[in-house]
Design an enzyme around this catalytic site. Structure first.
Site, PDB file in Angstrom:
ATOM      1  N   PHE A 107       4.086   0.395   7.278  1.00 42.39           N
ATOM      2  CA  PHE A 107       5.087  -0.653   7.137  1.00 42.39           C
ATOM      3  C   PHE A 107       5.686  -0.651   5.726  1.00 42.39           C
ATOM      4  O   PHE A 107       6.884  -0.840   5.549  1.00 42.39           O
ATOM      5  CB  PHE A 107       4.482  -2.014   7.461  1.00 42.39           C
ATOM      6  N   CYS A 108       4.833  -0.424   4.729  1.00 39.88           N
ATOM      7  CA  CYS A 108       5.326  -0.343   3.355  1.00 39.88           C
ATOM      8  C   CYS A 108       6.157   0.924   3.151  1.00 39.88           C
ATOM      9  O   CYS A 108       7.172   0.905   2.449  1.00 39.88           O
ATOM     10  CB  CYS A 108       4.159  -0.351   2.376  1.00 39.88           C
ATOM     11  N   TYR A 144       0.886  -1.158   0.000  1.00 34.15           N
ATOM     12  CA  TYR A 144       0.000   0.000   0.000  1.00 34.15           C
ATOM     13  C   TYR A 144       0.924   1.209   0.000  1.00 34.15           C
ATOM     14  O   TYR A 144       1.840   1.269   0.810  1.00 34.15           O
ATOM     15  CB  TYR A 144      -0.805   0.124   1.282  1.00 34.15           C
ATOM     16  N   CYS A 163       0.593   2.654   3.558  1.00 33.67           N
ATOM     17  CA  CYS A 163       0.787   1.768   4.704  1.00 33.67           C
ATOM     18  C   CYS A 163       2.095   2.125   5.390  1.00 33.67           C
ATOM     19  O   CYS A 163       3.134   2.218   4.732  1.00 33.67           O
ATOM     20  CB  CYS A 163       0.798   0.322   4.205  1.00 33.67           C
TER      21      CYS A 163
END
Length: 357
Positions: free
Chosen positions: A94-95, A89, A92
Site C-alpha cells: 500500500f505504501c 513501510y 508495504c
C-alpha cells in the site's frame, strides 16, 4: 529474564515486519516472458492479523518523510507551496503504491525510519496503519488509506476549484464493525476523483475509461495484495531469506536479531499457510500469483503500452506498486519467468524513473 524479555520483544517485532526490499536481480536473468502461470482478540488472532497486513502496513517498521512538493507542471499543480510527509513501510504494498504515484507525478518526499517496537514516530496519530500522508497547503492535514491519498492528491493536481482541505472532506471515513466485532474505518468513495464535468471529460474521455481504472485499482487492493505474503513466505527457505534482510537493515540487538530472523521466519511460514486458507488459494500459491498478473496483462491488452494508454493511469501505478515489493525475492523472479508481466513492468520502471528524475 533479560534474555526472555529480549526474545519476547524480538518476536513481536518479527511478526509485524514487512517483506524485505532486496537488491534487484538483473533483467537478463529472467529470460523471455513465458505463458500463463486485517486487531483485537487472542494472541494468535493478533499474530495472524499482523502477518496478513505486515506488507499492508498494519504495524512494524515505518518510514517517515518531510520534503517539499516540487512542481510537476504548471497545468497540473495549483499555485502555492505544498509540503508532504509520508509515513510508511518501504516494503508495504500500500505504501509502495503511494510512492509510485508520487514519483510518477514528480512529487518529492523524504523518508525516515521508525523504530519497529516503540513506534514513537506515529504516536501523534490515532490511526495506526500506514501509509499516512501529512499534507500542508496552508493548513496541516492528515490523509489515511493509500487509495484515499492517491485519489485526493490526484484531484488536487487536476482541479483548480477546491483547496486540498475541501477535497479531503470529500472522503469521509465511515466506521463499520467486522465479523469479529472490531471497529474499522472504510472509505466508500476512495477510488473516485472529485472532478467537475469538464475536468472529468479531460481526464476520462469516455465513461468506460474511468470505470476500468476504478475496477482495477480496487482489484489491486482486494485481491492482488493478498497474494504477496503467501508467496514470499511460501517455504521456510523463502521466509528466512525475507527475514535475513530485515535483521541486517533493522534496529535489532544481537538477541533480538537472532529471534527475529529465525523465530520470526518460522512463524511467518506457518502464518502464510493460514492466509492461504483464508483467501482460498491453490496448493501452490504461485499459481494464483501467475494467474493474477496474467489477468492484469490481458486487461491491459496487446495494443496499449499501459492501461492508461501511452502513459500509466492510477490502476497501472497501483498494480506496479504492489508487485515491486517482491523485487529481489524468489517469488518475483518466478513471476517474471512464468508470466507475461515483464514487458509492461519494465515500461513502468522506465516511465517512473524518468518522471522521478
Amino acid at each position: 529474564a533479560g534474555k526472555m524479555a529480549a526474545a519476547s520483544r524480538a518476536w513481536r517485532a518479527a511478526a509485524l515486519l514487512p517483506l524485505p526490499w532486496r537488491l534487484r536481480t538483473p533483467r537478463s536473468a529472467y529470460g523471455p516472458a513465458a505463458g500463463p502461470g486485517g486487531g483485537s482478540g487472542s494472541k494468535g488472532g493478533r499474530l495472524l492479523l499482523g502477518a496478513a497486513f505486515a506488507l499492508g502496513g498494519s504495524a512494524g517498521l515505518y518510514l517517515a518523510a518531510r520534503q517539499r512538493l516540487q512542481e510537476h507542471s504548471a497545468a497540473e499543480l495549483p499555485a502555492g507551496n505544498l509540503q508532504l510527509t509520508l509515513y510508511q513501510y518501504k516494503t508495504c504494498p500500500f505504501c509502495s503504491k503511494v510512492r509510485a504515484f508520487l514519483d510518477y507525478h514528480g512529487l518529492a518526499y523524504e523518508i525516515v525510519e521508525v523504530n519497529p517496537i516503540m513506534r514513537k514516530e506515529i504516536k501523534f496519530s490515532s490511526y495506526r496503519k500506514v501509509p499516512i500522508l501529512l499534507a500542508n497547503a496552508g493548513s496541516p492535514l492528515q490523509l489515511n488509506d493509500s487509495s484515499v491519498i492517491i485519489s485526493a492528491i490526484k484531484t488536487y493536481l487536476i482541479s483548480k476549484r477546491n483547496s486540498l482541505e475541501e477535497i479531503v472532506s470529500f472522503y469521509p471515513p465511515v466506521k463499520t464493525v467486522t465479523d469479529k466485532g472490531k471497529e474499522v474505518f472504510e472509505y466508500g468513495n476512495k477510488y473516485w476523483l472529485m472532478l467537475d464535468e469538464k475536468e472529468t471529460k479531460r481526464v476520462y474521455p469516455v465513461k468506460e475509461v474511468r470505470v476500468e481504472e476504478m475496477k482495477w485499482r480496487k482489484w489491486a487492493d482486494d485481491w492482488l495484495v493478498h497474494l504477496i505474503s503467501p508467496n514470499v513466505y511460501r517455504t521456510p527457505r523463502e521466509a528466512l531469506a525475507s527475514f535475513d534482510y530485515i535483521v541486517r537493515e533493522g534496529k535489532f540487538g544481537t538477541m533480538e536479531g537472532l529471534f527475529a530472523k529465525y523465530v520470526g521466519a518460522i512463524a511467518m511460514f506457518f502464518v502464510s499457510k493460514r492466509l492461504k486458507k483464508r483467501h482460498q488459494l491453490k496448493d501452490d500459491v504461485r499459481e494464483d500469483l501467475y494467474e493474477a498478473v496474467n489477468e492484469w496483462i490481458k486487461a491491459v491488452g496487446k495494443h496499449r503500452l499501459f492501461m492508461g494508454g501511452k502513459q500509466p493511469n492510477l490502476a497501472d501505478l497501483a498494480v506496479y506498486g504492489v508487485l515491486r515489493v517482491m523485487e529481489g525475492l524468489e517469488a518475483f523472479d518466478d513471476m517474471m519467468v512464468h508470466t507475461k508481466i515483464q514487458p509492461w513492468y519494465e515500461r513502468m520502471e522506465e516511465v517512473i524513473r524518468k518522471a522521478a528524475a
